[in-house]
Design a protein around this motif. Structure first.
Motif, short mmCIF file in Angstrom:
data_model
loop_
_atom_site.label_atom_id
_atom_site.label_comp_id
_atom_site.label_asym_id
_atom_site.label_seq_id
_atom_site.Cartn_x
_atom_site.Cartn_y
_atom_site.Cartn_z
N ARG A 154 0.82 -1.21 0.00
CA ARG A 154 0.00 0.00 0.00
C ARG A 154 0.86 1.26 0.00
O ARG A 154 0.50 2.25 -0.62
CB ARG A 154 -0.90 0.01 1.24
CG ARG A 154 -2.05 -0.97 1.17
CD ARG A 154 -2.76 -1.06 2.52
NE ARG A 154 -3.04 0.24 3.10
CZ ARG A 154 -3.56 0.42 4.31
NH1 ARG A 154 -3.88 -0.64 5.05
NH2 ARG A 154 -3.80 1.61 4.78
N ILE A 155 1.95 1.23 0.75
CA ILE A 155 2.81 2.41 0.87
C ILE A 155 3.81 2.42 -0.27
O ILE A 155 4.59 1.50 -0.44
CB ILE A 155 3.56 2.42 2.22
CG1 ILE A 155 2.57 2.32 3.37
CG2 ILE A 155 4.40 3.68 2.33
CD1 ILE A 155 1.61 3.49 3.46
N LYS A 156 3.77 3.47 -1.06
CA LYS A 156 4.68 3.60 -2.19
C LYS A 156 5.52 4.86 -2.03
O LYS A 156 5.00 5.93 -1.70
CB LYS A 156 3.90 3.63 -3.50
CG LYS A 156 3.14 2.33 -3.76
CD LYS A 156 2.53 2.29 -5.14
CE LYS A 156 1.81 0.97 -5.39
NZ LYS A 156 1.23 0.88 -6.75
N THR A 157 6.80 4.67 -2.25
CA THR A 157 7.73 5.78 -2.12
C THR A 157 8.06 6.33 -3.49
O THR A 157 8.43 5.59 -4.41
CB THR A 157 9.03 5.34 -1.43
OG1 THR A 157 8.71 4.90 -0.11
CG2 THR A 157 10.02 6.48 -1.35
N PHE A 158 7.91 7.64 -3.63
CA PHE A 158 8.17 8.30 -4.90
C PHE A 158 9.55 8.94 -4.84
O PHE A 158 9.83 9.78 -3.99
CB PHE A 158 7.10 9.36 -5.16
CG PHE A 158 7.23 10.04 -6.50
CD1 PHE A 158 7.46 9.32 -7.65
CD2 PHE A 158 7.11 11.42 -6.60
CE1 PHE A 158 7.56 9.95 -8.88
CE2 PHE A 158 7.21 12.06 -7.82
CZ PHE A 158 7.44 11.32 -8.96
N ALA B 143 6.27 9.53 0.69
CA ALA B 143 5.64 8.20 0.77
C ALA B 143 4.13 8.38 0.74
O ALA B 143 3.58 9.25 1.43
CB ALA B 143 6.06 7.49 2.05
N ILE B 144 3.45 7.54 -0.04
CA ILE B 144 2.01 7.67 -0.25
C ILE B 144 1.32 6.34 0.03
O ILE B 144 1.74 5.29 -0.48
CB ILE B 144 1.70 8.11 -1.70
CG1 ILE B 144 2.37 9.45 -2.01
CG2 ILE B 144 0.20 8.20 -1.95
CD1 ILE B 144 2.27 9.87 -3.46
N ASP B 145 0.27 6.37 0.87
CA ASP B 145 -0.57 5.21 1.13
C ASP B 145 -1.63 5.18 0.03
O ASP B 145 -2.51 6.04 -0.03
CB ASP B 145 -1.22 5.32 2.50
CG ASP B 145 -2.06 4.10 2.85
OD1 ASP B 145 -2.21 3.20 1.99
OD2 ASP B 145 -2.57 4.04 3.98
#
Length: 493
Positions: free
Chosen positions: A3-7, A77-79
């Motif tokens: 779920r957590i993606k790091t850009f 970081a985006i959920d």
């Protein structure tokens, strides 16, 4: 799937390795949409807004404003599925160095990092586009939903933040009121068209200027509370909400530098200025420069411009002497194509297309965007392209792509009242033309001394490619066109 993606900070241009975070447009806890602008980053070539690669909720911001970050470094970081239930929170404890929250060790396993260059699905921002086209430039990708920018909480501007006068105009906020007439700042007297102005330069960062434009606030009526008297987002928001606004007192056209106890000021070399210094040093000491000068009578050219302005179909078009200079250069290239070439070590690359660069002085430094394939444009198309190029450069919205691939450059030093100069070649180009001020001067015309409009051209060229004969013929042809453009158009085309 995580779920957590790091850009990570993407590659924002050709050969760029780092960028400075100018402003975060979101905060931890915000819900964001796909392609919504989330951060503004300044590179050595331009300031761009980077859109979100995923929709979701912001879990962590890894670097504060004013930080220079290398390409490939995680920045946010985006959920991507915040409604799926609780998730072990990312660490929100600041590091001893004062950095913003970073992921905890336990949560790193649940974090998915954006794929490296070349591993992104075709058509996505940062990846190759379908059909073999080049990657979509970050900040200019397709938008599937309207961006909604949430107001930021009061955040002090870092003392080390550079005050930037350039304007970066992105997509208008969904609930923005109608935008007033554009504010055109006159450096000579400190006035602005389209709103009240009491004098002097307005100090404000690009996001602040955009916010003011969206909210219909005239920056010239505000007194800034930021460093060096710069206007902050809070100043603009207070003015838009009807709070008491202090009218700015007239200030000097140039803000006095802040000197230390040693009576010296130290300015970090970064961004556009750093890249310009590197390019000019490399060009000056690798390409043997030669400069020639030619003074020409442009009285007929100025009259031709007046007739052009009077035509019905040209009344809404910006017509300036630069237009005729650009046309003269393009026609002269057709006669002398070797001038439009590049030295490539064991060969000379002569180009059939002309990406005509126009040197532009901006608050961020000197930039040279170019009109792509300018030789194929009609005079009207060339006028529109030059107008768009100059306005975009002055507003600070020039993209890295617009500044790459130039083949021949014009620098208009005449706008500063300068007669001519010895310009340095942009790297990879073999010629650059300096166009000086047009002045009324005594001139021998038809055997009599008369007052005529005169200008001086300065052509610098790479002597490895362009010898004295070729450079002289090219410059002479440009001068002949400007002496009588109507006759030249009939004879050369």
């Amino acid at each position: 799937m995580s779920r957590i993606k790091t850009f990570n900070l993407p590659d924002l241009g050709e050969g760029l390795t780092e960028g400075e975070i100018l402003a975060w447009l979101v905060k931890v806890g915000d819900t964001i949409e796909l392609n919504q602008p989330i951060v503004e980053v300044e590179t050595a070539k331009a300031a761009v807004e980077i859109p979100a690669k995923w929709a979701g909720q912001v879990q962590a911001i890894h670097h504060p404003e004013g930080t220079t970050v290398e390409v490939g470094t995680p920045i946010i970081a985006i959920d991507t599925d915040p409604g799926a239930g609780p998730l072990e929170a990312l660490s929100t404890t600041a590091t001893p160095s004062g950095d913003l929250p970073t992921p905890s060790a336990a949560s790193l396993a649940a974090v998915e990092v954006a794929p490296a260059e070349g591993m992104i699905e075709p058509g996505l921002i940062g990846g190759a586009a379908p059909g073999g086209r080049t990657a979509v430039l970050v900040g200019y990708g397709p938008r599937t939903t309207a961006a909604k920018r949430r107001p930021r909480k009061n955040t002090p501007v870092p003392a080390s933040a550079e005050v930037d006068h350039a304007v970066v105009v992105g997509d208008k906020a969904a609930a923005s009121p109608p935008i007033p007439a554009p504010q055109v700042h006159d450096r000579r007297n400190g006035t602005s068209g389209g709103g009240a102005r009491t004098g002097g330069l307005v100090l404000a960062k690009p996001p602040v200027r955009k916010l003011a434009k969206d909210l219909g606030v005239d920056l010239g009526t505000l007194t800034g509370s930021g460093p060096l008297g710069s206007i902050t987002r809070e100043d603009v928001q207070q003015a838009a909400s009807g709070a008491s606004v202090v009218v700015a007192e007239p200030i000097a056209a140039t803000t006095a530098p802040s000197f230390g106890a040693d009576r010296e000021q130290r300015i970090p070399v970064k961004g556009v200025r750093k890249l310009t210094a590197e390019n000019m040093s490399r060009s000056a000491f690798t390409a043997p420069h030669v400069t020639e000068f030619l003074t020409v009578d442009v009285t007929r050219a100025m009259k031709a411009l007046d007739r052009l302005r009077g035509r019905r179909e040209w009344r809404d078009v910006r017509v300036s002497p630069l237009l005729l200079v650009a046309k003269a250069v393009l026609l002269a290239v057709q006669r002398h194509p070797m001038v439009n070439s590049t030295w490539a070590g064991d060969e000379i690359v002569v180009k059939e297309y002309v990406n005509l660069g126009i040197a532009a002085a901006t608050e961020r430094g000197l930039i040279v965007p170019n009109v792509k394939d300018a030789g194929r444009l009609s005079l009207r198309e060339l006028a529109d392209a030059l107008t768009d190029l100059v306005q975009t450069a002055k507003s600070g919205r020039t993209s890295p792509a617009a500044m790459s691939g130039g083949t021949l450059t014009i620098t208009n030093v005449g706008v500063f009242g300068v007669d001519t100069g010895t310009p340095i070649l942009p790297p990879g180009e073999s010629a650059i033309l300096a166009f000086g001020a047009v002045r009324e001067m005594p001139w021998v015309h038809k055997g009599k001394v008369k007052v005529r409009q005169v200008t001086t051209l300065g052509l610098s060229f790479d002597h490895r490619i362009v010898d004295g004969e070729l450079g002289s013929k090219f410059l002479r042809d440009v001068g002949d066109f400007l002496t009588d453009p109507e006759a030249a158009l009939l004879a050369w085309t």
